[in-house]
Design a protein around this motif. Structure first.
Motif, PDB file in Angstrom:
ATOM      1  N   MET A 153       0.808  -1.189   0.000  1.00  0.00           N
ATOM      2  CA  MET A 153       0.000   0.000   0.000  1.00  0.00           C
ATOM      3  C   MET A 153       0.850   1.249   0.000  1.00  0.00           C
ATOM      4  N   SER A 154       2.121   1.122   0.080  1.00  0.00           N
ATOM      5  CA  SER A 154       2.995   2.284   0.166  1.00  0.00           C
ATOM      6  C   SER A 154       3.298   2.877  -1.202  1.00  0.00           C
ATOM      7  N   ASN A 155       2.857   2.261  -2.292  1.00  0.00           N
ATOM      8  CA  ASN A 155       3.174   2.786  -3.609  1.00  0.00           C
ATOM      9  C   ASN A 155       2.021   3.611  -4.185  1.00  0.00           C
ATOM     10  N   ILE A 156       1.174   4.214  -3.345  1.00  0.00           N
ATOM     11  CA  ILE A 156       0.058   5.030  -3.808  1.00  0.00           C
ATOM     12  C   ILE A 156       0.580   6.424  -4.103  1.00  0.00           C
ATOM     13  N   ASN A 157       0.311   6.922  -5.301  1.00  0.00           N
ATOM     14  CA  ASN A 157       0.761   8.239  -5.732  1.00  0.00           C
ATOM     15  C   ASN A 157      -0.360   9.239  -5.487  1.00  0.00           C
ATOM     16  N   THR A 158      -0.142  10.165  -4.569  1.00  0.00           N
ATOM     17  CA  THR A 158      -1.140  11.184  -4.237  1.00  0.00           C
ATOM     18  C   THR A 158      -0.640  12.582  -4.535  1.00  0.00           C
ATOM     19  N   GLU A 159       0.314  12.726  -5.432  1.00  0.00           N
ATOM     20  CA  GLU A 159       0.927  14.024  -5.704  1.00  0.00           C
ATOM     21  C   GLU A 159      -0.058  15.042  -6.262  1.00  0.00           C
ATOM     22  N   GLY A 160      -0.971  14.642  -7.131  1.00  0.00           N
ATOM     23  CA  GLY A 160      -1.874  15.587  -7.775  1.00  0.00           C
ATOM     24  C   GLY A 160      -3.084  15.945  -6.935  1.00  0.00           C
ATOM     25  N   LEU A 161      -3.220  15.357  -5.759  1.00  0.00           N
ATOM     26  CA  LEU A 161      -4.390  15.604  -4.926  1.00  0.00           C
ATOM     27  C   LEU A 161      -4.171  16.788  -4.002  1.00  0.00           C
ATOM     28  N   PRO A 162      -5.257  17.417  -3.551  1.00  0.00           N
ATOM     29  CA  PRO A 162      -5.110  18.509  -2.580  1.00  0.00           C
ATOM     30  C   PRO A 162      -4.540  17.979  -1.257  1.00  0.00           C
ATOM     31  N   PRO A 163      -3.913  18.830  -0.461  1.00  0.00           N
ATOM     32  CA  PRO A 163      -3.255  18.385   0.778  1.00  0.00           C
ATOM     33  C   PRO A 163      -4.203  17.708   1.767  1.00  0.00           C
ATOM     34  N   GLU A 164      -5.450  18.186   1.876  1.00  0.00           N
ATOM     35  CA  GLU A 164      -6.357  17.551   2.833  1.00  0.00           C
ATOM     36  C   GLU A 164      -6.722  16.127   2.403  1.00  0.00           C
ATOM     37  N   MET A 165      -6.824  15.898   1.089  1.00  0.00           N
ATOM     38  CA  MET A 165      -7.102  14.538   0.621  1.00  0.00           C
ATOM     39  C   MET A 165      -5.887  13.643   0.830  1.00  0.00           C
ATOM     40  N   GLN A 166      -4.695  14.181   0.616  1.00  0.00           N
ATOM     41  CA  GLN A 166      -3.481  13.404   0.855  1.00  0.00           C
ATOM     42  C   GLN A 166      -3.399  12.984   2.321  1.00  0.00           C
ATOM     43  N   ALA A 167      -3.733  13.914   3.227  1.00  0.00           N
ATOM     44  CA  ALA A 167      -3.692  13.599   4.655  1.00  0.00           C
ATOM     45  C   ALA A 167      -4.735  12.537   5.004  1.00  0.00           C
ATOM     46  N   ARG A 168      -5.913  12.639   4.426  1.00  0.00           N
ATOM     47  CA  ARG A 168      -6.974  11.669   4.712  1.00  0.00           C
ATOM     48  C   ARG A 168      -6.584  10.284   4.198  1.00  0.00           C
ATOM     49  N   ILE A 169      -6.016  10.213   3.014  1.00  0.00           N
ATOM     50  CA  ILE A 169      -5.581   8.925   2.460  1.00  0.00           C
ATOM     51  C   ILE A 169      -4.479   8.325   3.311  1.00  0.00           C
ATOM     52  N   ALA A 170      -3.521   9.155   3.753  1.00  0.00           N
ATOM     53  CA  ALA A 170      -2.444   8.659   4.610  1.00  0.00           C
ATOM     54  C   ALA A 170      -3.010   8.133   5.925  1.00  0.00           C
ATOM     55  N   GLU A 171      -4.026   8.812   6.472  1.00  0.00           N
ATOM     56  CA  GLU A 171      -4.658   8.370   7.713  1.00  0.00           C
ATOM     57  C   GLU A 171      -5.345   7.017   7.522  1.00  0.00           C
ATOM     58  N   ILE A 172      -6.042   6.860   6.407  1.00  0.00           N
ATOM     59  CA  ILE A 172      -6.722   5.589   6.126  1.00  0.00           C
ATOM     60  C   ILE A 172      -5.718   4.462   5.971  1.00  0.00           C
ATOM     61  N   ILE A 173      -4.604   4.734   5.297  1.00  0.00           N
ATOM     62  CA  ILE A 173      -3.573   3.701   5.093  1.00  0.00           C
ATOM     63  C   ILE A 173      -2.962   3.302   6.428  1.00  0.00           C
ATOM     64  N   GLU A 174      -2.672   4.274   7.292  1.00  0.00           N
ATOM     65  CA  GLU A 174      -2.088   3.960   8.596  1.00  0.00           C
ATOM     66  C   GLU A 174      -3.061   3.161   9.454  1.00  0.00           C
ATOM     67  N   LYS A 175      -4.335   3.515   9.399  1.00  0.00           N
ATOM     68  CA  LYS A 175      -5.336   2.778  10.161  1.00  0.00           C
ATOM     69  C   LYS A 175      -5.437   1.341   9.662  1.00  0.00           C
ATOM     70  N   ALA A 176      -5.368   1.170   8.344  1.00  0.00           N
ATOM     71  CA  ALA A 176      -5.433  -0.178   7.786  1.00  0.00           C
ATOM     72  C   ALA A 176      -4.205  -0.995   8.190  1.00  0.00           C
ATOM     73  N   LYS A 177      -3.040  -0.348   8.246  1.00  0.00           N
ATOM     74  CA  LYS A 177      -1.824  -1.070   8.658  1.00  0.00           C
ATOM     75  C   LYS A 177      -1.912  -1.477  10.123  1.00  0.00           C
ATOM     76  N   SER A 178      -2.481  -0.617  10.956  1.00  0.00           N
ATOM     77  CA  SER A 178      -2.564  -0.948  12.377  1.00  0.00           C
ATOM     78  C   SER A 178      -3.627  -2.014  12.646  1.00  0.00           C
ATOM     79  N   ASN A 179      -4.619  -2.133  11.810  1.00  0.00           N
ATOM     80  CA  ASN A 179      -5.661  -3.142  11.977  1.00  0.00           C
ATOM     81  C   ASN A 179      -5.355  -4.447  11.261  1.00  0.00           C
ATOM     82  N   ALA A 180      -4.215  -4.529  10.601  1.00  0.00           N
ATOM     83  CA  ALA A 180      -3.868  -5.744   9.863  1.00  0.00           C
ATOM     84  C   ALA A 180      -3.695  -6.900  10.833  1.00  0.00           C
ATOM     85  N   ILE A 181      -4.152  -8.070  10.448  1.00  0.00           N
ATOM     86  CA  ILE A 181      -4.065  -9.260  11.293  1.00  0.00           C
ATOM     87  C   ILE A 181      -2.688  -9.900  11.094  1.00  0.00           C
ATOM     88  N   ASN A 182      -2.013 -10.084  12.195  1.00  0.00           N
ATOM     89  CA  ASN A 182      -0.721 -10.767  12.141  1.00  0.00           C
ATOM     90  C   ASN A 182      -0.972 -12.263  12.276  1.00  0.00           C
TER      91      ASN A 182
END
Length: 122
Positions: free
Chosen positions: A1-30
Motif C-alpha cells: 500500500m505504500s506505492n500510492i501516488n497522491t501528488e496531484g491531490l489537494p493536501p487535505e485529501m493526501q492527509a486523509r488517504i495517509a490516515e486511512i492507510i495507517e489505520k489499515a496497517k494498524s488493523n492488519a491481522i498478524n
C-alpha cells in the motif's frame, strides 16, 4: 500500500488517504497473533455436495405444464384488458354521438334547395 501516488491531490485529501492507510496497517491481522487460533482442534466436517442428476422426461413435462398455465393466465389477462379497452372506446364513441339539442329540421338540404329553385330561371 505504500506505492500510492497522491501528488496531484489537494493536501487535505493526501492527509486523509495517509490516515486511512495507517489505520489499515494498524488493523492488519498478524498470523502470529495467539488470540486468533481456533479452540477446536478437529476440523468441522463439510456435508457432501449434492449430486446433480439430469432432468427426467417427467421433470420436463411438469415444467412445461407450469409454463402453459402461466401463459394461459397471461392470455386471459390480455383478453380482459382488450375487453375493458373496447368498452371504454365504445363509451367514448357513444358520448360523442349523443345529441345535446334536437337538430332535425324536417327536411334535408337538397329538399330545401329544390324548393328554392323555380322554373322561371329556365
Amino acid at each position: 500500500m505504500s506505492n500510492i501516488n497522491t501528488e496531484g491531490l489537494p493536501p487535505e485529501m493526501q492527509a486523509r488517504i495517509a490516515e486511512i492507510i495507517e489505520k489499515a496497517k494498524s488493523n492488519a491481522i498478524n498470523p502470529g497473533t495467539p488470540g486468533l487460533v481456533p479452540t477446536v482442534s478437529s476440523p468441522v466436517p463439510q456435508p457432501p455436495a449434492p449430486v446433480q442428476r439430469t432432468p427426467s422426461l417427467m421433470d420436463h413435462v411438469i415444467a412445461l405444464r407450469q409454463e402453459v398455465d402461466q401463459l394461459r393466465q397471461q392470455v386471459a389477462a390480455v383478453g380482459q384488458v382488450s375487453e375493458a379497452v373496447g368498452n371504454a372506446v365504445g363509451q367514448m364513441y357513444a358520448m360523442f354521438q349523443q345529441q345535446t339539442t334536437l337538430t332535425d329540421h324536417g327536411t334535408t338540404y337538397s329538399q330545401n334547395f329544390q324548393e328554392q329553385v323555380t322554373d322561371e330561371d329556365y
